[in-house]
Design an enzyme around this catalytic site. Structure first.
Site, PDB file in Angstrom:
ATOM      1  N   LYS A  51       0.821  -1.147  -0.068  1.00  0.00           N
ATOM      2  CA  LYS A  51       0.166   0.268   0.378  1.00  0.00           C
ATOM      3  C   LYS A  51       0.780   1.164  -0.304  1.00  0.00           C
ATOM      4  O   LYS A  51       0.906   1.995  -1.230  1.00  0.00           O
ATOM      5  CB  LYS A  51      -0.781   0.240   1.645  1.00  0.00           C
ATOM      6  CG  LYS A  51      -2.474  -0.272   1.104  1.00  0.00           C
ATOM      7  CD  LYS A  51      -3.262  -0.649   2.421  1.00  0.00           C
ATOM      8  CE  LYS A  51      -3.187  -1.883   2.980  1.00  0.00           C
ATOM      9  NZ  LYS A  51      -4.130  -2.604   3.161  1.00  0.00           N
ATOM     10  N   GLN A  95      -4.964  -1.828   9.852  1.00  0.00           N
ATOM     11  CA  GLN A  95      -5.203  -3.156   9.041  1.00  0.00           C
ATOM     12  C   GLN A  95      -5.719  -4.109  10.337  1.00  0.00           C
ATOM     13  O   GLN A  95      -5.349  -4.273  11.856  1.00  0.00           O
ATOM     14  CB  GLN A  95      -4.327  -3.302   8.844  1.00  0.00           C
ATOM     15  CG  GLN A  95      -3.702  -4.585   8.199  1.00  0.00           C
ATOM     16  CD  GLN A  95      -4.258  -4.207   6.805  1.00  0.00           C
ATOM     17  OE1 GLN A  95      -3.796  -3.469   5.405  1.00  0.00           O
ATOM     18  NE2 GLN A  95      -3.994  -5.250   5.790  1.00  0.00           N
ATOM     19  N   ASP A 118     -11.684   3.153   4.610  1.00  0.00           N
ATOM     20  CA  ASP A 118     -11.896   2.318   4.479  1.00  0.00           C
ATOM     21  C   ASP A 118     -14.228   1.660   4.090  1.00  0.00           C
ATOM     22  O   ASP A 118     -14.037   0.843   3.282  1.00  0.00           O
ATOM     23  CB  ASP A 118     -11.704   1.206   5.338  1.00  0.00           C
ATOM     24  CG  ASP A 118     -10.129   0.142   5.358  1.00  0.00           C
ATOM     25  OD1 ASP A 118     -10.087  -0.111   4.279  1.00  0.00           O
ATOM     26  OD2 ASP A 118      -9.420   0.211   6.727  1.00  0.00           O
TER      27      ASP A 118
HETATM   28  N1  GUN Z   1      -7.233  -6.378   6.003  1.00  0.00           N
HETATM   29  C1  GUN Z   1      -7.693  -7.748   4.579  1.00  0.00           C
HETATM   30  N2  GUN Z   1      -8.391  -6.393   3.830  1.00  0.00           N
HETATM   31  C2  GUN Z   1      -8.609  -5.080   4.219  1.00  0.00           C
HETATM   32  C3  GUN Z   1      -9.346  -3.709   4.161  1.00  0.00           C
HETATM   33  O1  GUN Z   1      -9.497  -3.560   3.005  1.00  0.00           O
HETATM   34  N3  GUN Z   1      -8.769  -2.812   5.193  1.00  0.00           N
HETATM   35  C4  GUN Z   1      -7.739  -3.143   6.182  1.00  0.00           C
HETATM   36  N4  GUN Z   1      -8.099  -2.141   7.288  1.00  0.00           N
HETATM   37  N5  GUN Z   1      -8.023  -4.608   6.636  1.00  0.00           N
HETATM   38  C5  GUN Z   1      -7.825  -5.460   5.792  1.00  0.00           C
END
Ligand code: GUN
Length: 286
Positions: A51, A95, A118
């Site tokens: 990311k 995360q 998110d």
């Molecule tokens: N873990 C797996 N997918 C995601 C996501 O889309 N956002 C976040 N914050 N954690 C994740």
């Protein structure tokens, strides 16, 4: 036909990167995403690093905060509150999954809704289900863009979603419903899963288990979106769908890697840009 998420995401990222270039002269800076990672889960470390790299390549500012796995919930919440107050921060992503001693629902609702890139905050979720303006969760949003990129219109189709998580299953079911599909949501307690999946024109598989869906479980012409990221016995990346037996029957299918995953990151960029613009336009929700 392969639904090439990598290519569609690259086009979306290039478009976003062009927009980012225009922001410093209009707003004095570029959007800033802060990602918080607790602990040392290897998969999460890879996602978070990817990311950060992708965001910087597109011209965003990106900060990664790595906290020890034993960080207390109160310390994490304090960190989030301080980022909520920080005018230089436009998006906050914690995360998931979090260590067991931390309640993710509490963490999610502590993030300022205007910085919730998110789309997991209860107010964003409520807005999605009421068709109000909101930040749409990245993976479901990316899947809808992938369908659109291939000219697949869900209207009147039967969409079957396997998985009922807040991150993927529930929001994608809602987006498919809004696109006028007839939607069936399946889960671990579904009796006779194959009976449901064989009725699918569009099949979304988000179970977190490899080979949940095999060729005998789908009908000819099905469109398959595979959300899974697993390792097989040889350590190779694989999805939740048994690609080799399903692909010959599918009209379209996403590969793993290179399908849904890259779209998620591109949509996270779009959401971060949206939060930034909402803040500068004074439209960010409180
Ligand atoms: N873990 C797996 N997918 C995601 C996501 O889309 N956002 C976040 N914050 N954690 C994740």
């Amino acid at each position: 036909m392969i639904l090439d998420g990598k290519a569609v995401a690259a086009a979306l990222k290039a478009d976003i990167a062009e927009q980012i270039k225009t922001l410093p002269e209009r707003f004095g800076r570029v959007p800033h995403l802060v990602v918080i990672l607790l602990g040392e889960d290897p998969a999460s470390q890879v996602y978070v690093r990817n990311k950060g790299l992708a965001f910087e390549a597109a011209g965003f500012r990106s900060t990664t905060v790595v906290l020890p796995a034993e960080t207390t919930e109160e310390a994490l919440l304090a960190r989030i509150r301080s980022l909520n107050e920080d005018e230089s921060v436009d998006g906050i992503l914690v995360q998931l999954p979090l260590p067991r001693h931390i309640d993710s629902a509490t963490v999610i609702r502590t993030i300022a809704v205007g910085k919730d890139v998110d789309g997991f905050h209860p107010l964003n979720v409520a807005a999605l289900w009421q068709k109000l303006p909101c930040i749409v969760p990245c993976t479901p949003k990316g899947m809808m863009k992938l369908l659109a990129s291939a000219g697949i219109d869900p209207c009147g189709k039967h969409a079957v979603v396997i998985g009922r998580s807040n991150i993927v299953g529930l929001p994608v079911a809602k987006l498919l419903l809004d696109a006028n599909a007839t939607v069936t949501v399946c889960h671990t307690r579904t009796a006779n899963l194959a009976e449901q999946t064989r009725r699918a024109d569009i099949l979304v598989v988000a179970t977190g288990r490899p080979k949940t869906v095999t060729g005998d479980m789908v009908s000819d012409g099905v469109v398959v979106l595979d959300v899974g990221v697993n390792r097989d016995k040889e350590g190779k990346l694989c999805g939740d769908v048994d690609f080799d037996s399903v692909a010959p029957k599918a009209s379209f299918i996403t590969p793993v890697p290179g399908g849904v995953g890259p779209m998620t990151i591109a949509c996270l960029m779009e959401n971060t840009l949206e939060c930034f613009l909402n803040r500068f336009r004074g439209q960010a929700p409180e």
